[in-house]
Design a protein around this motif. Structure first.
Motif, PDB file in Angstrom:
ATOM      1  N   VAL A   1       0.845  -1.200   0.000  1.00  0.00           N
ATOM      2  CA  VAL A   1       0.000   0.000   0.000  1.00  0.00           C
ATOM      3  C   VAL A   1       0.883   1.254   0.000  1.00  0.00           C
ATOM      4  O   VAL A   1       0.633   2.208  -0.758  1.00  0.00           O
ATOM      5  CB  VAL A   1      -0.949  -0.007   1.215  1.00  0.00           C
ATOM      6  CG1 VAL A   1      -1.626   1.347   1.380  1.00  0.00           C
ATOM      7  CG2 VAL A   1      -1.990  -1.109   1.063  1.00  0.00           C
ATOM      8  N   ALA A   2       1.935   1.259   0.821  1.00  0.00           N
ATOM      9  CA  ALA A   2       2.864   2.395   0.829  1.00  0.00           C
ATOM     10  C   ALA A   2       3.560   2.532  -0.522  1.00  0.00           C
ATOM     11  O   ALA A   2       3.754   3.648  -1.031  1.00  0.00           O
ATOM     12  CB  ALA A   2       3.891   2.217   1.941  1.00  0.00           C
ATOM     13  N   PHE A   3       3.921   1.409  -1.130  1.00  0.00           N
ATOM     14  CA  PHE A   3       4.548   1.387  -2.453  1.00  0.00           C
ATOM     15  C   PHE A   3       3.609   1.983  -3.499  1.00  0.00           C
ATOM     16  O   PHE A   3       4.014   2.812  -4.322  1.00  0.00           O
ATOM     17  CB  PHE A   3       4.915  -0.056  -2.788  1.00  0.00           C
ATOM     18  CG  PHE A   3       5.615  -0.267  -4.103  1.00  0.00           C
ATOM     19  CD1 PHE A   3       6.753   0.451  -4.437  1.00  0.00           C
ATOM     20  CD2 PHE A   3       5.154  -1.223  -4.998  1.00  0.00           C
ATOM     21  CE1 PHE A   3       7.418   0.235  -5.638  1.00  0.00           C
ATOM     22  CE2 PHE A   3       5.806  -1.461  -6.194  1.00  0.00           C
ATOM     23  CZ  PHE A   3       6.937  -0.724  -6.530  1.00  0.00           C
ATOM     24  N   ALA A   4       2.338   1.566  -3.479  1.00  0.00           N
ATOM     25  CA  ALA A   4       1.359   2.091  -4.426  1.00  0.00           C
ATOM     26  C   ALA A   4       1.169   3.588  -4.245  1.00  0.00           C
ATOM     27  O   ALA A   4       1.028   4.337  -5.225  1.00  0.00           O
ATOM     28  CB  ALA A   4       0.026   1.361  -4.260  1.00  0.00           C
ATOM     29  N   ARG A   5       1.167   4.047  -3.004  1.00  0.00           N
ATOM     30  CA  ARG A   5       1.072   5.490  -2.728  1.00  0.00           C
ATOM     31  C   ARG A   5       2.288   6.212  -3.306  1.00  0.00           C
ATOM     32  O   ARG A   5       2.169   7.267  -3.948  1.00  0.00           O
ATOM     33  CB  ARG A   5       0.957   5.715  -1.222  1.00  0.00           C
ATOM     34  CG  ARG A   5       0.678   7.165  -0.766  1.00  0.00           C
ATOM     35  CD  ARG A   5       1.924   8.001  -0.554  1.00  0.00           C
ATOM     36  NE  ARG A   5       2.957   7.339   0.211  1.00  0.00           N
ATOM     37  CZ  ARG A   5       3.022   7.361   1.548  1.00  0.00           C
ATOM     38  NH1 ARG A   5       2.132   8.012   2.256  1.00  0.00           N
ATOM     39  NH2 ARG A   5       4.032   6.741   2.166  1.00  0.00           N
TER      40      ARG A   5
END
Length: 266
Positions: free
Chosen positions: A91-95
């Motif tokens: 999720v942090a990567f996608a952000r």
């Protein structure tokens, strides 16, 4: 590292993230450059001496009706079941890729997950749990991955590798494998250490394991209703929240940090 991956004809850009010490290689695979069936390449990338080094690897891929799809591999190169800390890290990567902002809904091997991200803190929705078995004094349940939870004393000095290896490889669990968690009461929360299948060693954190341990603790303490339990792991602090009714757990949330470490190419 080029001699190790000489069979790969295209440079692959990756990012490294960690969630409470659980570390992962993340690859943006929306264009399909990385062959998801190349399990040997995954294993080599995860190798801590001859590769990048990680507890697991994830591909972020396009999918219909969701922001993205999470494909998770254990460090042994095989596709795995759900990884909670991995879910928070992707999720942090996608952000950071600009795919999502402060919230998302994505697809993983165990179905849909929603998440909210604030700075480096990710609040991840986990699957509901309706079945908890007993193996002697231990609790056995599936929180996206199968877990064995045993309450112990003097956990800080315990040989978790030895004890976890023995349980994971006994006649009951040898064939399919199981993640083995040891838990001890600590102040208002609990301390948890985990031997992970696929890694075949103790890891600094396990999100689905912390979730399973918190559920076992709630059963042991006869808690009901809306519950949040602090779980300390070797790599930091996690919080598990859910609504409990008997052995049923709904509205399950896994909360904790997800931090970017570095990026590179192989």
């Amino acid at each position: 590292m080029g001699h190790i991956f000489k069979e790969m004809t295209r440079k692959i850009k990756f990012s490294k993230y960690q969630g409470a010490g659980n570390d992962f290689i993340l690859i943006d695979n929306r264009h399909g450059f990385f062959d998801r069936d190349d399990h040997d390449a995954v294993r080599k990338l995860c190798d801590r001496r001859f590769g990048v080094g990680a507890d697991g690897l994830m591909l972020l891929q396009d999918t219909k009706n969701f922001d993205f799809e999470m494909i998770y591999y254990n460090a042994d190169g095989r596709e795995g079941t759900m990884c909670g800390n991995g879910g928070r890290c992707i999720v942090a990567f996608a952000r950071d890729l600009g795919i999502v902002r402060d919230k998302t809904a994505f697809l993983a091997v165990d179905g849909q997950h929603d998440a909210v991200i604030t700075n480096n803190r990710v609040d991840l929705g986990m699957i509901d749990v309706f079945t908890v078995r007993r193996d002697g004094e231990a609790y056995v349940l599936n929180t996206g991955s199968p877990h064995y939870v045993e309450f112990v004393q003097a956990l800080a000095s315990m040989n978790v590798y030895q004890a976890g290896f023995a349980i994971r490889n006994n006649e009951i669990y040898r064939e399919d494998g199981i993640n083995v968690n040891f838990i001890e009461k600590e102040g208002h929360g609990y301390f948890v250490r985990t031997f992970e299948r696929g890694v075949e060693d103790e890891t600094f954190a396990c999100g689905t394991g912390a979730t399973a341990a918190a559920m076992a603790a709630a059963i042991r303490e006869n808690l009901e209703g809306d519950v949040e339990i602090p779980i300390r792991v070797l790599g930091g602090q996690l919080y598990i929240a859910f609504r409990k009714a008997g052995d049923s757990f709904t509205n399950v949330r896994l909360k904790g940090p997800a931090d970017f470490v570095f990026t590179g190419e192989v």
